[in-house]
Design an enzyme around this catalytic site. Structure first.
Site, PDB file in Angstrom:
ATOM      1  N   CYS A  50       0.823  -1.209   0.000  1.00 33.29           N
ATOM      2  CA  CYS A  50       0.000   0.000   0.000  1.00 33.29           C
ATOM      3  C   CYS A  50       0.859   1.263   0.000  1.00 33.29           C
ATOM      4  CB  CYS A  50      -0.950   0.013   1.196  1.00 33.29           C
ATOM      5  SG  CYS A  50      -0.126  -0.034   2.796  1.00 33.29           S
ATOM      6  N   SER A 105       9.881   2.470   6.098  1.00 34.97           N
ATOM      7  CA  SER A 105       8.428   2.313   6.203  1.00 34.97           C
ATOM      8  C   SER A 105       7.781   3.536   6.837  1.00 34.97           C
ATOM      9  CB  SER A 105       8.088   1.076   7.038  1.00 34.97           C
ATOM     10  OG  SER A 105       8.573  -0.099   6.439  1.00 34.97           O
ATOM     11  N   GLN A 112       6.127  -6.258   8.757  1.00 30.84           N
ATOM     12  CA  GLN A 112       5.433  -6.883   7.632  1.00 30.84           C
ATOM     13  C   GLN A 112       6.194  -6.738   6.316  1.00 30.84           C
ATOM     14  OE1 GLN A 112       3.523  -5.312  10.110  1.00 30.84           O
ATOM     15  NE2 GLN A 112       3.130  -7.412  10.767  1.00 30.84           N
ATOM     16  N   ALA A 190      -5.847  -6.968   6.703  1.00 27.79           N
ATOM     17  CA  ALA A 190      -7.142  -7.202   7.338  1.00 27.79           C
ATOM     18  C   ALA A 190      -7.013  -8.173   8.504  1.00 27.79           C
ATOM     19  CB  ALA A 190      -8.135  -7.738   6.309  1.00 27.79           C
TER      20      ALA A 190
END
Length: 424
Positions: A50, A105, A112, A190
């Site tokens: 994303c 990040s 992640q 999610a």
């Protein structure tokens, strides 16, 4: 090989640009194949999250990557070049190390990204677009980033965008236990959101996914009702919190849909968090009263708070990056000697075996073992030193003192400064 890292991220490009070059899972194989069709690209892997889309490849012509990226996503090369970065060689390795370690990040130190990079690498390996050149580079980066995270502590108490989302919900709602949460999407983000919310006391979940089986797995783990994407309009009014993190190419929650849900809820407040890139929820939904809509860019200000400890750890991690980068350069240079070392060892092994078999035959024939072993030792030494001796004599005749010094270093000897006196 020239390692190149090329792409754009949350620091260089706004969300409306990032979502245009985001890699959809269904496109991954075709895009990698298309990239390898370029004669200038030898091997490649693509990472798309994303917050970033990056190409890692072996190429001597990195400028073709921006052109290819613009062409594949039907964008202007001039527009894309404003947001694109290209790092080559040592700088490319450094950038990729920073990404894998979580230093680049939005949420510094989030774990992640390393898993996502490994998945991108493994997929490229399966597809055959990563082979002998990039494979050792990635494997080194994975090992080094793990060391960096461990030694710096930047990976302690790991956080992620999903965790930041849960914290944001906590700022708006004082009681997690009473919330009804509609989770749309069943991917990694999610799943993390569901995990953190469940840990904070949320037990009322609605879980929708394009893949019903994935939604059922989440429902079994955290409890809740499983739905399909088509059920969203019917169940949206039941949700206090809507968190959407799918990989759909276009928004599917619009203003009229949310407005209808508000009417069904008697205009009770709704919190909508769009973690998807491209976005799942149209931006004009935020125009509605009693609606609080946030996307991944909106998390940036929140992420900056309370990050002092991670920033301190990041300073140490940056130092470790430099150390690991030096180690990589030495390791990569050592690869050039790999074939020479292998050939040399094989040659020595062959000579030793030949002399050993000769000695064993003499012993079997009844010759004195001591005499045979003495001869074996002498013959082996002579054979092992024959070619080096010829070479050393030649470089001495050529007056190459630099090569003689190198020989002393390689043979670990402090012999005379010259094998032969200079003939005047």
């Amino acid at each position: 090989m020239v390692f190149v890292a090329c792409g754009l991220n949350h620091k260089t490009a706004p969300i409306h640009v990032r979502e245009k070059v985001a890699l959809q899972p269904a496109m991954q194989d075709s895009l990698l194949s298309s990239l390898l069709d370029l004669p200038e690209v030898n091997e490649a892997a693509i990472l798309s999250t994303c917050n970033r889309t990056e190409i890692y490849c072996d190429t001597n012509t990195p400028e073709v990557l921006g052109n290819w990226l613009a062409h594949e996503h039907q964008l202007s090369e001039e527009l894309l070049s404003q947001f694109l970065y290209i790092h080559q060689g040592k700088e490319g390795i450094k950038h990729t190390l920073r990404v894998a370690s979580g230093l680049d990040s939005m949420m510094i130190g989030e774990p992640q990204i390393l898993g996502q990079m490994k998945q991108a690498y493994q997929h490229a390996c399966r597809l055959g677009t990563v082979k002998t050149q990039l494979r050792p580079v990635f494997e080194y980066i994975f090992r080094a980033s793990k060391r960096i995270r461990t030694r710096s502590g930047i990976g302690a108490n790991p956080v992620s965008i999903a965790y930041a989302a849960v914290q944001l919900i906590g700022q708006l709602f004082k009681n997690y236990h009473s919330l009804s949460v509609f989770l749309i999407g069943s991917g990694e983000t999610a799943s993390l959101v569901a995990k953190y919310l469940h840990q904070h006391g949320v037990h009322r979940f609605l879980i929708a996914s394009r893949t019903l089986e994935n939604a059922q797995k989440l429902a079994e783990t955290f409890g809740g009702k499983t739905l399909s994407i088509g059920d969203i309009p019917q169940y949206l009014p039941l949700a206090d919190v809507v968190i959407s993190a799918t990989a759909c190419p276009l928004p599917f929650i619009n203003k009229s849909l949310v407005e209808h849900a508000l009417e069904q809820r008697n205009h009770a407040p709704m919190f909508l968090l769009d973690l998807a890139v491209p976005r799942d929820i149209e931006g004009n939904v935020n125009e509605l009263e009693q609606v609080h809509l946030y996307n991944v860019d909106d998390l940036q200000s929140m992420i900056e708070k309370g990050m002092d400890e991670r920033r301190n750890a990041a300073l140490q991690a940056e130092q470790l990056i430099e150390s690991e980068l030096d180690n990589y350069i030495r390791w990569h240079r050592s690869l050039r000697a790999k074939d020479v070392i292998c050939d040399y060892r094989n040659q020595m092994h062959t000579l030793a075996q030949q002399e050993l078999q000769r000695a064993l035959k003499k012993i079997s024939a009844g010759q004195n073992q001591q005499d045979v072993l003495n001869e074996f030792s002498m013959r082996l030494v002579n054979k092992l030193t024959h070619n080096p001796t010829i070479g050393l004599r030649q470089i001495a005749w050529d007056n190459r003192e630099d090569l003689l010094d190198l020989a002393r270093y390689l043979f670990d000897t402090t012999a005379n400064q010259s094998l032969y006196e200079e003939i005047s």
